[in-house]
Design a protein around this motif. Structure first.
Motif, PDB file in Angstrom:
ATOM      1  N   LEU A  21       0.839  -1.194   0.000  1.00 51.75           N
ATOM      2  CA  LEU A  21       0.000   0.000   0.000  1.00 51.75           C
ATOM      3  C   LEU A  21       0.878   1.249   0.000  1.00 51.75           C
ATOM      4  O   LEU A  21       1.997   1.233   0.529  1.00 51.75           O
ATOM      5  N   CYS A  22       0.364   2.312  -0.572  1.00 53.77           N
ATOM      6  CA  CYS A  22       1.089   3.584  -0.552  1.00 53.77           C
ATOM      7  C   CYS A  22       0.913   4.223   0.830  1.00 53.77           C
ATOM      8  O   CYS A  22       0.048   3.810   1.613  1.00 53.77           O
ATOM      9  N   PRO A  23       1.701   5.240   1.152  1.00 52.44           N
ATOM     10  CA  PRO A  23       1.575   5.870   2.471  1.00 52.44           C
ATOM     11  C   PRO A  23       0.164   6.408   2.763  1.00 52.44           C
ATOM     12  O   PRO A  23      -0.315   6.296   3.896  1.00 52.44           O
ATOM     13  N   PRO A  35      -2.612  -6.645  -2.009  1.00 52.33           N
ATOM     14  CA  PRO A  35      -3.047  -5.515  -2.823  1.00 52.33           C
ATOM     15  C   PRO A  35      -3.899  -4.512  -2.056  1.00 52.33           C
ATOM     16  O   PRO A  35      -4.586  -4.873  -1.110  1.00 52.33           O
ATOM     17  N   CYS A  36      -3.865  -3.282  -2.504  1.00 52.38           N
ATOM     18  CA  CYS A  36      -4.683  -2.241  -1.886  1.00 52.38           C
ATOM     19  C   CYS A  36      -6.153  -2.480  -2.234  1.00 52.38           C
ATOM     20  O   CYS A  36      -6.482  -2.743  -3.394  1.00 52.38           O
ATOM     21  N   PRO A  37      -7.038  -2.398  -1.233  1.00 54.22           N
ATOM     22  CA  PRO A  37      -8.465  -2.587  -1.493  1.00 54.22           C
ATOM     23  C   PRO A  37      -9.031  -1.593  -2.507  1.00 54.22           C
ATOM     24  O   PRO A  37     -10.071  -1.845  -3.122  1.00 54.22           O
ATOM     25  N   ILE A  48      -6.180   1.197 -11.642  1.00 51.53           N
ATOM     26  CA  ILE A  48      -6.089   2.598 -11.248  1.00 51.53           C
ATOM     27  C   ILE A  48      -6.501   2.774  -9.788  1.00 51.53           C
ATOM     28  O   ILE A  48      -7.057   1.865  -9.179  1.00 51.53           O
ATOM     29  N   CYS A  49      -6.212   3.959  -9.277  1.00 49.46           N
ATOM     30  CA  CYS A  49      -6.461   4.239  -7.862  1.00 49.46           C
ATOM     31  C   CYS A  49      -7.919   4.631  -7.634  1.00 49.46           C
ATOM     32  O   CYS A  49      -8.362   5.695  -8.059  1.00 49.46           O
ATOM     33  N   GLY A  50      -8.631   3.792  -6.900  1.00 48.95           N
ATOM     34  CA  GLY A  50     -10.028   4.068  -6.596  1.00 48.95           C
ATOM     35  C   GLY A  50     -10.218   5.256  -5.666  1.00 48.95           C
ATOM     36  O   GLY A  50     -11.311   5.811  -5.597  1.00 48.95           O
TER      37      GLY A  50
END
Ligand code: SF4
Ligand code: SF4
Length: 124
Positions: A21-23, A35-37, A48-50
Motif C-alpha cells: 500500500l502507498c503511504p 493488494p490495496c483494497p 487505477i487508484c479508486g
C-alpha cells in the motif's frame, strides 16, 4: 502488463499497489501488505487508484465531509499522480534525475500537501 522503469510515465500496470500500500492507503487501512483494497481494474486492462476515481465507495464519510472534488484532489496530490512511476521492484536502480525532480516538486507544493493531509485526516 509490464512495469515501466522507475521514473518513466505510469502505464497503470498496478504492480506497485498490488505489492504494497502507498503511504496514503496505509493511513486509512493501517497495514502495508498489498493488494490495496482501492486498486481498481479498468476495461482496458489497467489498474487505477479508486481513491481518485471513486473515493465515495471506499471512504464515504470523508467525501460527505469534504466533497468529492476535494477528496479526489487530495488523493491525487498525496499519491503523486502524474509524476511518473515511483515504484521500484527487485533491486531496480533509482532514476536519480526523476528522484531529484520529484523532491524539488514536492518542495514547491508543501501547502497543498498540508491541506491534502487535513482532508484525509493525516496528522503532521
Ligand atoms: S506507478 Fe509504476 S508500478 Fe505503479 S501502476 Fe504506475 S507504472 Fe505501474
Ligand atoms: S490508495 Fe491508490 S495509489 Fe495508494 S495503494 Fe491504494 S490504489 Fe494504490
Amino acid at each position: 502488463m509490464d512495469k515501466p522503469p522507475h521514473g518513466l510515465p505510469c502505464n497503470g500496470c498496478g504492480k506497485c499497489c498490488e505489492t504494497i500500500l502507498c503511504p496514503l492507503a496505509f493511513t486509512q487501512y493501517h497495514y502495508w501488505q498489498g493488494p490495496c483494497p482501492a486498486l481498481t481494474p479498468t476495461e482496458d486492462g489497467k489498474k487505477i487508484c479508486g481513491l481518485i476515481t471513486d473515493p465515495e465507495l471506499y471512504f464515504p464519510a470523508r467525501v460527505r465531509r469534504w466533497g468529492l472534488f476535494k477528496v479526489k484532489q487530495a488523493t491525487s496530490i498525496l499519491i503523486g499522480s502524474g509524476m511518473g512511476c515511483d515504484a521500484r521492484v527487485e533491486g531496480e536502480p533509482i532514476n536519480t534525475e526523476f528522484k531529484a525532480r520529484a523532491i524539488k516538486y514536492y518542495e514547491t507544493i508543501k501547502a497543498e500537501i498540508r491541506q491534502a493531509k487535513i482532508v484525509w485526516g493525516i496528522k503532521n
